[in-house]
Scaffold this motif. Structure first.
Motif, PDB file in Angstrom:
ATOM      1  N   SER A  70      -5.459  -2.131  -6.514  1.00 26.29           N
ATOM      2  CA  SER A  70      -5.675  -1.285  -5.188  1.00 26.29           C
ATOM      3  C   SER A  70      -6.885  -0.458  -5.367  1.00 26.29           C
ATOM      4  CB  SER A  70      -4.566  -0.753  -4.668  1.00 26.29           C
ATOM      5  OG  SER A  70      -3.361  -1.593  -4.800  1.00 26.29           O
ATOM      6  N   PHE A 105      -7.873  -1.741   0.042  1.00 23.03           N
ATOM      7  CA  PHE A 105      -7.566  -2.940   0.254  1.00 23.03           C
ATOM      8  C   PHE A 105      -6.833  -3.195  -1.360  1.00 23.03           C
ATOM      9  CE2 PHE A 105     -12.094  -4.046   0.062  1.00 23.03           C
ATOM     10  CZ  PHE A 105     -12.421  -3.583  -1.325  1.00 23.03           C
ATOM     11  N   GLN A 106      -6.011  -4.342  -1.417  1.00 25.10           N
ATOM     12  CA  GLN A 106      -5.487  -4.706  -2.834  1.00 25.10           C
ATOM     13  C   GLN A 106      -6.003  -5.999  -3.228  1.00 25.10           C
ATOM     14  OE1 GLN A 106      -1.093  -5.682  -3.579  1.00 25.10           O
ATOM     15  NE2 GLN A 106      -1.010  -3.597  -4.209  1.00 25.10           N
ATOM     16  N   TYR A 107      -5.990  -6.158  -4.355  1.00 26.89           N
ATOM     17  CA  TYR A 107      -6.359  -7.520  -4.875  1.00 26.89           C
ATOM     18  C   TYR A 107      -5.335  -7.990  -5.937  1.00 26.89           C
ATOM     19  CZ  TYR A 107     -10.569  -8.112  -2.605  1.00 26.89           C
ATOM     20  OH  TYR A 107     -11.694  -8.391  -2.126  1.00 26.89           O
ATOM     21  N   SER A 146     -15.988  -4.272   0.793  1.00 30.42           N
ATOM     22  CA  SER A 146     -15.483  -5.706   0.224  1.00 30.42           C
ATOM     23  C   SER A 146     -15.250  -5.477  -1.395  1.00 30.42           C
ATOM     24  CB  SER A 146     -16.558  -6.792   0.260  1.00 30.42           C
ATOM     25  OG  SER A 146     -17.817  -6.181  -0.232  1.00 30.42           O
ATOM     26  N   GLU A 174      -7.838 -10.994  -2.003  1.00 34.73           N
ATOM     27  CA  GLU A 174      -7.580 -10.003  -1.139  1.00 34.73           C
ATOM     28  C   GLU A 174      -6.168 -10.036  -0.309  1.00 34.73           C
ATOM     29  OE1 GLU A 174     -10.567  -7.712   1.458  1.00 34.73           O
ATOM     30  OE2 GLU A 174      -9.122  -7.907   2.841  1.00 34.73           O
ATOM     31  N   ARG A 175      -5.055  -9.214  -0.735  1.00 35.41           N
ATOM     32  CA  ARG A 175      -3.627  -9.518  -0.393  1.00 35.41           C
ATOM     33  C   ARG A 175      -3.548  -8.445   0.936  1.00 35.41           C
ATOM     34  NH1 ARG A 175       1.299  -9.701  -4.373  1.00 35.41           N
ATOM     35  NH2 ARG A 175       0.963  -7.426  -4.643  1.00 35.41           N
ATOM     36  N   GLN A 176      -4.100  -7.456   0.897  1.00 40.80           N
ATOM     37  CA  GLN A 176      -3.689  -6.591   2.080  1.00 40.80           C
ATOM     38  C   GLN A 176      -4.997  -5.674   2.220  1.00 40.80           C
ATOM     39  OE1 GLN A 176      -0.426  -6.578   2.850  1.00 40.80           O
ATOM     40  NE2 GLN A 176      -0.777  -5.387   4.751  1.00 40.80           N
ATOM     41  N   ARG A 177      -5.256  -5.436   3.470  1.00 37.39           N
ATOM     42  CA  ARG A 177      -6.427  -4.563   3.760  1.00 37.39           C
ATOM     43  C   ARG A 177      -5.997  -3.266   4.789  1.00 37.39           C
ATOM     44  NH1 ARG A 177     -11.865  -5.714   3.339  1.00 37.39           N
ATOM     45  NH2 ARG A 177     -13.335  -4.260   4.609  1.00 37.39           N
ATOM     46  N   ARG A 186       0.803  -1.317   0.048  1.00 41.00           N
ATOM     47  CA  ARG A 186      -0.164   0.021   0.178  1.00 41.00           C
ATOM     48  C   ARG A 186       0.779   1.305  -0.102  1.00 41.00           C
ATOM     49  NH1 ARG A 186      -0.673   2.660   4.914  1.00 41.00           N
ATOM     50  NH2 ARG A 186       0.310   1.861   6.679  1.00 41.00           N
ATOM     51  N   ASP A 228     -15.700  -4.246   7.581  1.00 39.18           N
ATOM     52  CA  ASP A 228     -15.885  -5.206   6.601  1.00 39.18           C
ATOM     53  C   ASP A 228     -17.282  -4.753   5.619  1.00 39.18           C
ATOM     54  OD1 ASP A 228     -17.135  -7.475   9.017  1.00 39.18           O
ATOM     55  OD2 ASP A 228     -17.940  -5.274   8.157  1.00 39.18           O
TER      56      ASP A 228
END
Lengths: 110, 113
Positions: free
Chosen positions: B33, B47-49, B65, B54-57, A97, B62
């Motif tokens: 992202s 978040f990142q996909y 999504s 989903e790799r990072q949030r 990020r 929640d």
């Protein structure tokens, strides 16, 4: 303490002047240092990124990184009215990020 | 070279409703992202996909999504909208392993009334 501090105060300069922008950060793990330009109601545009301490030039733009002081700068030479935008610093340390500053609004007066 | 595209450009929703935003990454990119940018603030990571997961949030509830499709495009869903969700939602794409170099789309401006 915020990860990235950037004084958001608007900056007005006459055309042709040098614009100087800076950010400070607290986490020494940051490895990459980016500058984005964002015009009103648009998405950020990547201007340049640096990895190490020192200077990097791209045309009228120079990015400077001082890791020992946790301080990064962007200089715009011979500023033009088209440079009027918000400039955002963004930092990255490998956690997928970007951590952004608040952005600096720049107005170049013809 | 096709850049990052997002749809819709802007939309207006009522509190409690649900919204879906869409993103197509830059040609050749495989990672997407999402960021939220409130007025006068820098973008905040949601978040990142990558590889449809989903790799990072970031620090978002929640109610937020997402999904990534096999063609690398992505959706951001927000349920039970609050007034505070009003913002510019930005999608950024990158190559796996080079997440420091992210390219942003024009954003979707969401207004919640």
């Amino acid at each position: 303490q915020k990860e990235v501090e950037q004084d958001p105060g608007p900056l007005s300069v006459p055309e042709g002047a040098i614009v100087s922008l800076n950010c400070t950060y607290s986490n020494s793990a940051f490895q990459y240092f980016m500058w984005y330009r964002q015009y009103s109601r648009k998405g950020p545009e990547l201007l340049m990124y640096t990895y190490s301490s020192g200077n990097k030039e791209d045309g009228r733009f120079t990015a400077q990184v001082d890791k020992s002081s946790k301080y990064i700068s962007l200089f715009i030479r011979d500023s033009q009215p088209s440079d009027s935008a918000t400039y955002l610093c963004a930092l990255y340390y490998g956690n997928n990020r970007l951590a952004f500053g608040k952005g600096n609004q720049v107005v170049v007066i013809p | 070279d096709a850049g990052v595209t997002q749809s819709p450009t802007h939309l207006i929703k009522t509190r409690g409703q649900q919204v879906t935003l869409r993103c197509s990454p830059k040609s050749g990119h495989d990672t997407v992202s999402w960021y939220q940018q409130a007025l006068g603030q820098g973008p905040q990571f949601i978040f990142q996909y990558y590889e449809e997961e989903e790799r990072q949030r970031g620090n978002f509830p929640d109610r937020f999504s997402g999904h990534q499709f096999p063609n690398y495009s992505s959706e951001l869903n927000v349920n039970a909208l609050l007034l505070g969700d009003s913002a510019l939602y930005l999608c950024a794409s990158s190559l796996q392993g080079s997440s420091y170099e992210q390219y942003f789309g024009p954003g979707t401006r969401l207004t919640v009334t």
